[in-house]
Design an enzyme around this catalytic site. Sequence first.
Site, PDB file in Angstrom:
ATOM      1  N   ASN A   1      41.001  11.036   4.231  1.00  0.00           N
ATOM      2  CA  ASN A   1      42.191  10.791   5.212  1.00  0.00           C
ATOM      3  C   ASN A   1      42.929   9.499   4.882  1.00  0.00           C
ATOM      4  O   ASN A   1      41.931   8.649   4.978  1.00  0.00           O
ATOM      5  CB  ASN A   1      41.564  11.249   6.611  1.00  0.00           C
ATOM      6  CG  ASN A   1      42.672  11.296   7.499  1.00  0.00           C
ATOM      7  OD1 ASN A   1      43.674  12.184   7.395  1.00  0.00           O
ATOM      8  ND2 ASN A   1      42.845  10.944   8.551  1.00  0.00           N
TER       9      ASN A   1
ATOM     10  N   GLU B   1      41.038   6.036   5.430  1.00  0.00           N
ATOM     11  CA  GLU B   1      41.491   4.622   5.082  1.00  0.00           C
ATOM     12  C   GLU B   1      40.789   3.655   4.065  1.00  0.00           C
ATOM     13  O   GLU B   1      40.783   2.554   4.282  1.00  0.00           O
ATOM     14  CB  GLU B   1      41.759   3.878   6.297  1.00  0.00           C
ATOM     15  CG  GLU B   1      42.646   4.923   7.119  1.00  0.00           C
ATOM     16  CD  GLU B   1      42.888   4.050   8.729  1.00  0.00           C
ATOM     17  OE1 GLU B   1      42.459   3.242   8.817  1.00  0.00           O
ATOM     18  OE2 GLU B   1      43.697   4.516   9.427  1.00  0.00           O
TER      19      GLU B   1
ATOM     20  N   HIS C   1      51.545   8.768  10.156  1.00  0.00           N
ATOM     21  CA  HIS C   1      52.168   8.126  11.410  1.00  0.00           C
ATOM     22  C   HIS C   1      53.567   7.447  11.014  1.00  0.00           C
ATOM     23  O   HIS C   1      53.658   6.561  10.231  1.00  0.00           O
ATOM     24  CB  HIS C   1      51.335   7.132  11.636  1.00  0.00           C
ATOM     25  CG  HIS C   1      49.805   7.433  12.208  1.00  0.00           C
ATOM     26  ND1 HIS C   1      49.846   8.103  13.599  1.00  0.00           N
ATOM     27  CD2 HIS C   1      48.792   7.433  11.760  1.00  0.00           C
ATOM     28  CE1 HIS C   1      48.718   8.354  13.935  1.00  0.00           C
ATOM     29  NE2 HIS C   1      47.794   7.928  12.710  1.00  0.00           N
TER      30      HIS C   1
ATOM     31  N   ASP D   1      52.897  11.475  14.106  1.00  0.00           N
ATOM     32  CA  ASP D   1      53.556  11.057  15.154  1.00  0.00           C
ATOM     33  C   ASP D   1      54.741  10.713  14.519  1.00  0.00           C
ATOM     34  O   ASP D   1      54.691   9.844  13.401  1.00  0.00           O
ATOM     35  CB  ASP D   1      52.874  10.284  16.384  1.00  0.00           C
ATOM     36  CG  ASP D   1      51.980   9.283  15.790  1.00  0.00           C
ATOM     37  OD1 ASP D   1      52.374   8.901  14.506  1.00  0.00           O
ATOM     38  OD2 ASP D   1      51.043   8.707  16.367  1.00  0.00           O
TER      39      ASP D   1
ATOM     40  N   GLU E   1      47.621  13.339  11.672  1.00  0.00           N
ATOM     41  CA  GLU E   1      47.837  12.629  12.664  1.00  0.00           C
ATOM     42  C   GLU E   1      49.268  12.659  13.006  1.00  0.00           C
ATOM     43  O   GLU E   1      49.963  11.358  13.443  1.00  0.00           O
ATOM     44  CB  GLU E   1      47.065  11.116  12.416  1.00  0.00           C
ATOM     45  CG  GLU E   1      45.753  11.541  12.055  1.00  0.00           C
ATOM     46  CD  GLU E   1      44.625  10.032  12.209  1.00  0.00           C
ATOM     47  OE1 GLU E   1      45.445   8.860  12.540  1.00  0.00           O
ATOM     48  OE2 GLU E   1      43.570  10.082  11.442  1.00  0.00           O
TER      49      GLU E   1
HETATM   50  C1  XIL Z   1      43.568   5.293  17.003  1.00  0.00           C
HETATM   51  C2  XIL Z   1      43.515   5.903  18.337  1.00  0.00           C
HETATM   52  O1  XIL Z   1      44.571   6.797  18.744  1.00  0.00           O
HETATM   53  C3  XIL Z   1      43.395   4.667  19.374  1.00  0.00           C
HETATM   54  O2  XIL Z   1      43.220   5.303  20.766  1.00  0.00           O
HETATM   55  C4  XIL Z   1      42.303   3.645  19.027  1.00  0.00           C
HETATM   56  O3  XIL Z   1      42.444   2.606  19.999  1.00  0.00           O
HETATM   57  C5  XIL Z   1      42.619   3.263  17.766  1.00  0.00           C
HETATM   58  O4  XIL Z   1      42.644   4.312  16.798  1.00  0.00           O
HETATM   59  N1  XIL Z   1      44.236   6.272  12.084  1.00  0.00           N
HETATM   60  C6  XIL Z   1      43.320   6.706  12.492  1.00  0.00           C
HETATM   61  C7  XIL Z   1      43.038   7.240  14.015  1.00  0.00           C
HETATM   62  O5  XIL Z   1      42.595   7.388  11.685  1.00  0.00           O
HETATM   63  O6  XIL Z   1      41.576   7.085  14.238  1.00  0.00           O
HETATM   64  C8  XIL Z   1      43.635   5.894  14.721  1.00  0.00           C
HETATM   65  O7  XIL Z   1      43.332   6.381  16.077  1.00  0.00           O
HETATM   66  C9  XIL Z   1      45.068   5.731  14.429  1.00  0.00           C
HETATM   67  C10 XIL Z   1      45.245   5.504  12.784  1.00  0.00           C
END
Ligand code: XIL
Length: 450
Positions: A206, A164, A243, A274, A272
């Site tokens: 990422n 990020e 996401h 969802d 990731e």
């Molecule tokens: C999130 C986790 O799922 C949570 O449990 C935590 O509180 C915050 O981080 N991008 C990412 C992940 O790269 O590491 C994040 O994970 C979600 C967004």
Amino acid sequence: MTVNAKTRVTPRRALLLGAVAALAAGMVVGVTGAAQAGTTLGASAAEKGRFFGTAVAAGRLGDSAYTTILNREFNQVTPENEMKTDATEPQQNQFSYGNADRIVAHARANGMQVRGHTLAWHAQQPSWMQGMSGSTLRNAMLNHVTQVATHFRGQVAWWDVVNEAFADGGGGGRRDSNLQRTGNDWIEAAFRAARAADPNAQLCYNDYNTDNWTDAKTQGVYRMVQDFKQRGVPIDCVGFQSHFTGGSNYPSNYRTTLSSFAALGVDVHITELDIRNAPVDAYRNVTNDCLAVARCKGITVWGIRDSDSWRSSESPLLFNGSGQKKSAYDAVLAALNNGTTPPTGTPTTPPPTTTPPPSGSCTASATPGQVWGDRYNTSVTVSGASTWAVVVSITSPQKISSTWSGSPTWDGSGLVMTMRSNGSGDTFGFTTMMNGNSSARPQIVSCTAG
Ligand code: XIL
């Protein structure tokens, strides 16, 4: 008929004999002769040369309902929080690997590959790191990368080396953070340190909101990866968090994004996934898009059951809170089983290029930044061109001591700096040492586009 041990037909031989018989009978066996449809996400993805993984929380490994699904369905895991900086180095130079090691041990015992997440990130930093800056922070970050990647050497297949680092919004530039303020080369420095510590791990960048090919943020990351490949910075893969929510829905050009990055010579991963309310179509499309790109090596969902999700109120995952498969699960499994996959080496879609910058002029405006007793910062914002060269002059005996978000060159006097864009956006900055003259300020001499 009785069959003795020698002539007993094993299931595998039965399949083979069946195929031979079918061939003899003149049947077309092309597709039906292939492996049987997988009955789990991991097995089905593996048949397509992919992984199918999930984020895992160490705290849930004692929940047998959770581990039953984990072990049955997934062949890759990403520790959800356990490898982040605050977890692995809670006090400077005191490393803590217990929870991460537990996940790695579970993965190894069950034949799952591990994605390390993540070595350098602006978020989830331990408090000692949050307060750091400059070369102290740069060195602490590099030490962290080296120590953690060394600890997990040989156990982590891919590292999200940097997470990020790009800003949201229109500029396509870097996100401001303490790490970014150590200098624009912090990302490549992290990748080099990771490669040295674990030469066999695949090193990934990422990010999120990089799914839509036309977004400035996607283009900014694309240009960085292109630049890294051209200059030999060690990068092997790009992760798309994906996401998908109301604000960042599955874009119809997602496949173009994946194939465009792949065409740079990196693997691409959906890291990731969802999707709010787990819509069947979007999950199916994401799966098909990955299968359509030879270098899309796998999909990781960000949790198993909706109740495990960091966004549990949005029910974005493939299993409900009771561990039952949702419709989106069926859609993903069917897509994995039905999908064809291009052989490795199949040319990917050539990327749509960004509009070439017009040659000519642009505008650069300087904004005064922080002032200390001996030095001060200046930031410069360029408009009217996406690639540019800005000439800045300073007054002797002042001297520019550091710069960020651009590639500088100097004239013989050291008083005239030409700053060229380096793909990190339309703003650059620099620190000037006063050296006794506290009143003079830099002058913008010119801005040239292209
Ligand atoms: C999130 C986790 O799922 C949570 O449990 C935590 O509180 C915050 O981080 N991008 C990412 C992940 O790269 O590491 C994040 O994970 C979600 C967004």
